[in-house]
Design an enzyme around this catalytic site. Structure first.
Site, PDB file in Angstrom:
ATOM      1  N   GLY A   1       0.827  -1.210   0.000  1.00  0.00           N
ATOM      2  CA  GLY A   1       0.000   0.000   0.000  1.00  0.00           C
ATOM      3  C   GLY A   1       0.858   1.257   0.000  1.00  0.00           C
ATOM      4  O   GLY A   1       0.538   2.248  -0.666  1.00  0.00           O
ATOM      5  N   THR A   2       1.959   1.218   0.742  1.00  0.00           N
ATOM      6  CA  THR A   2       2.821   2.402   0.822  1.00  0.00           C
ATOM      7  C   THR A   2       3.377   2.749  -0.555  1.00  0.00           C
ATOM      8  O   THR A   2       3.315   3.908  -0.992  1.00  0.00           O
ATOM      9  CB  THR A   2       3.979   2.136   1.818  1.00  0.00           C
ATOM     10  OG1 THR A   2       3.393   1.845   3.093  1.00  0.00           O
ATOM     11  CG2 THR A   2       4.912   3.320   1.924  1.00  0.00           C
TER      12      THR A   2
ATOM     13  N   SER B   1      -3.883  -3.204  -0.608  1.00  0.00           N
ATOM     14  CA  SER B   1      -2.750  -3.942  -0.043  1.00  0.00           C
ATOM     15  C   SER B   1      -3.209  -5.339   0.347  1.00  0.00           C
ATOM     16  O   SER B   1      -4.227  -5.492   1.029  1.00  0.00           O
ATOM     17  CB  SER B   1      -2.221  -3.186   1.178  1.00  0.00           C
ATOM     18  OG  SER B   1      -1.227  -3.946   1.822  1.00  0.00           O
ATOM     19  N   ALA B   2      -2.423  -6.365  -0.057  1.00  0.00           N
ATOM     20  CA  ALA B   2      -2.879  -7.752   0.125  1.00  0.00           C
ATOM     21  C   ALA B   2      -2.902  -8.211   1.580  1.00  0.00           C
ATOM     22  O   ALA B   2      -3.785  -8.973   1.976  1.00  0.00           O
ATOM     23  CB  ALA B   2      -1.971  -8.687  -0.688  1.00  0.00           C
TER      24      ALA B   2
ATOM     25  N   THR C   1      11.513  -7.386 -11.226  1.00  0.00           N
ATOM     26  CA  THR C   1      11.044  -8.776 -11.340  1.00  0.00           C
ATOM     27  C   THR C   1       9.890  -9.012 -10.368  1.00  0.00           C
ATOM     28  O   THR C   1      10.002  -8.706  -9.179  1.00  0.00           O
ATOM     29  CB  THR C   1      12.202  -9.742 -11.046  1.00  0.00           C
ATOM     30  OG1 THR C   1      13.252  -9.458 -11.973  1.00  0.00           O
ATOM     31  CG2 THR C   1      11.770 -11.188 -11.192  1.00  0.00           C
TER      32      THR C   1
ATOM     33  N   CYS D   1       2.222   2.218  11.424  1.00  0.00           N
ATOM     34  CA  CYS D   1       3.305   2.955  10.765  1.00  0.00           C
ATOM     35  C   CYS D   1       3.748   4.177  11.553  1.00  0.00           C
ATOM     36  O   CYS D   1       4.789   4.744  11.286  1.00  0.00           O
ATOM     37  CB  CYS D   1       2.883   3.389   9.364  1.00  0.00           C
ATOM     38  SG  CYS D   1       2.566   1.985   8.331  1.00  0.00           S
TER      39      CYS D   1
END
Ligand code: PLP
Length: 392
Positions: free
Chosen positions: A71-72, A209-210, A247, A339
């Site tokens: 997300g960041t 974000s996962a 990658t 954070c």
């Protein structure tokens, strides 16, 4: 001691199905997805399939998905990328309650001379589309990047993105955004908690974000409506249409796709279950402890995140001390976002509600997830009461 994790907005355990997808991809000898040989082609096919599944789950086209490291990074790419690709006099309009991953890049832009307007929230932490449009109209700049969060990680308040998009004259969504306006939303906390299917109908760029939905940490998405100008912030290969070279983390992307699919499918069930748990948590807390205040939207607000409760307990003193004491008692909560945990300042989000310093300093966030049980809620309240020297 069985620990009670009430910090699912920081991260939530990986779904077994996502773990399975991760291990399967790791074990299947996938190569570099940019290589032309067999293992490379299989890696490419795995990423293509993940993209297809996510596209179907979120109602976006495959070429509208950019994989990032989280997300960041997605927020940074959206903000710096839109500004880089836009006209030189583009303003930034954001809110006072954004996550650090939006606040900080916007501060960097401001320090470089960019005009920034921060829209306040109401006393429940909600952003008003009308106020955002007013700020836009009072700005002399012909173009603007608007970055406002879809759901607040600390309070659980949400933004009416459909209303905002209408108010900005972007109502027909995909047909064309209002010229000169790029609308970005940080939807990291919305996904899986409230319906997020129409995101690109309303905004040009959306961050996901996962690991907030049971996928692995280190995978993010930036949804980018077709045609939205965006400058790459990393330079290298041609991956992700050149917007985000490097990658690809194939196994983690496969796991993220599985988690996102499930999170979308289960949103209604998640909301019903976690909203009942949060109501129970509030009921037990407020009857066991005197002087507990709810921060953010009332629990009756149907638009709020169902799983998030932010409370101030001024008698309990500084929230950061309380978080440590509760940790020792086996209850994991947070003061502000993970954070910002190194900071000694009270949460800027709770401050933005207009409460006094003592209330902001004692604000604690509790967030439940799909693995939370009712028994854990009672255990957490009992432990809080013991920690605070009150019998429950
Ligand atoms: N935006 C919001 C609203 C968040 O809650 C978080 C994580 O706490 C992020 C962005 C950052 O996401 P990530 O941890 O994937 O970098």
């Amino acid at each position: 001691m069985n620990r009670v994790h009430l910090d699912h907005n920081a991260t939530t355990p990986m779904r077994p199905e996502a773990r399975e997808a991760l291990l399967e991809a790791l074990d299947s000898g996938l190569g570099n997805a940019s290589s032309v040989h067999d293992s490379g082609r299989r890696a490419r096919a795995a990423i293509d399939e993940a993209r297809e599944r996510i596209g179907a789950a979120l109602g976006v086209q495959e070429d509208e998905i950019v994989f990032t490291s989280g997300g960041t990074e997605s927020n940074n790419l959206a903000i710096f990328g839109a500004i880089e690709a836009g006209p030189s006099d583009m303003d930034v309009i954001t809110s006072a309650i954004e996550h650090a991953a939006v606040l900080a890049p916007v501060q960097v832009l401001e320090s470089r001379g960019r005009q920034v307007t921060r829209v306040p929230c109401d006393t429940a932490g909600r952003l008003d589309p009308g106020t955002i449009v007013e700020r836009l109209e009072s700005s002399p700049a012909p173009s603007a990047l608007i970055s406002v969060m879809a759901a607040n990680n600390e309070l659980g308040s949400t933004t009416d993105l459909e209303g905002l998009s209408d108010a900005l004259g972007m109502g027909n969504g995909r047909q064309a955004g209002r010229s000169g306006i790029i609308l970005h939303t940080d939807a990291v906390q919305l996904l899986g908690k409230r319906p997020a299917g129409g995101l690109l109908e309303w905004v040009d760029l959306a961050t996901l974000s996962a690991h907030k939905v049971g996928g692995p940490p280190g995978v993010g998405l930036l949804l980018r409506r077709v045609g939205t100008p965006l400058g790459a912030q990393l330079h290298g290969g041609a991956q992700e249409a050149g917007v985000r070279p490097g990658t690809e983390n194939v196994a983690a992307i496969c796991a993220a796709a599985r988690a996102i699919e499930l999170a979308v499918q289960e949103t209604g069930e998640f909301a019903a279950r976690t909203s009942a748990l949060i109501k129970e948590l509030w009921k037990e807390l407020s009857s066991a402890l005197p002087n507990v205040h709810l921060n953010g939207p009332p629990l009756s607000d149907e638009t709020r995140l169902p799983n998030t409760l932010n409370v101030s307990m001024p008698d309990a003193g500084d929230a950061r001390m309380l978080v440590t004491r509760l940790d020792l008692a086996g209850v994991e909560v947070s003061a502000g976002s993970a954070c910002a945990s190194g900071s000694l300042e009270p949460s800027h989000v709770v401050r933005a509600l207009g409460h006094d310093l003592q209330r902001a300093r004692s604000a604690v966030r509790m967030s439940v997830g799909r693995t939370t049980t009712k028994a854990e809620i009672s255990t957490a309240v009992d432990r809080m009461c013991i920690t605070l020297g009150k019998a429950s």
